[in-house]
Design a protein around this motif. Structure first.
Motif, short mmCIF file in Angstrom:
data_model
loop_
_atom_site.label_atom_id
_atom_site.label_comp_id
_atom_site.label_asym_id
_atom_site.label_seq_id
_atom_site.Cartn_x
_atom_site.Cartn_y
_atom_site.Cartn_z
N THR A 253 1.02 0.65 10.46
CA THR A 253 0.85 0.64 11.91
C THR A 253 1.88 1.60 12.50
N ARG B 33 4.03 3.74 20.54
CA ARG B 33 3.62 2.34 20.72
C ARG B 33 4.83 1.57 21.25
N SER C 37 -1.64 -0.63 20.93
CA SER C 37 -2.06 0.73 20.58
C SER C 37 -1.03 1.76 21.04
N GLN D 134 0.32 4.92 23.03
CA GLN D 134 0.09 5.46 24.37
C GLN D 134 0.45 6.94 24.35
#
Length: 148
Positions: free
Chosen positions: A22, A45, A51, A53
């Motif tokens: 992630t 993030r 999510s 940006q």
């Protein structure tokens, strides 16, 4: 001093395993010598955010001697560093960060395209090489935060 044409991608958050990594930040820098520019895009993030940006893309002058010197130093550092083998097996630099750099005559990448899967690399970085990689990450962040 002229910069070469190149493309670079830095990703923070490459440790994976059963699930893919992630990312907490992705920065891309593209060197365009014909326009004397570095185009920079980034996505971050925030803590707790589901999510990444996107930040506003920007371009900085590649004619600035300091900028050109940073690009040259970054390339020189990456040329001196090993990559894990097999690709994506292990975060040998221990920063949970990957850099992919490509130009006409030189390609370098650590972390593999899908992050590091928790294996063991046949190649291990020395403390000196880890320090050089940390400096490479610092250079990318310096370029990212430079004023347009």
């Amino acid at each position: 001093m002229t910069i070469p044409e190149f493309s670079l991608r830095l990703q923070q958050g490459i440790a994976g395993g059963f699930a893919p990594p992630t990312p907490s930040a992705i920065v891309t820098i593209t060197g365009i010598p014909a326009q004397n520019l570095l185009n920079i895009t980034s996505a971050v993030r925030a803590d707790g955010s589901p999510s990444l940006q996107d930040a506003a893309p920007k371009s900085i002058s590649a004619q600035d001697a300091g900028t050109a010197a940073l690009v040259t130093e970054l390339r020189d550092i990456l040329q001196s560093l090993p990559m894990e083998f097999p690709p994506g097996s292990q975060d040998i630099y221990g920063l949970d960060t990957s850099i992919a750099f490509g130009s006409d005559d030189f390609m370098w990448c650590n972390g593999g395209p899908q992050g590091c899967g928790g294996g063991v690399s046949d190649v291990q970085a020395t403390d000196e090489q880890k320090a050089k990689f940390k400096r490479a990450v610092e250079i990318v962040k310096q370029l990212q935060t430079k004023d347009a």
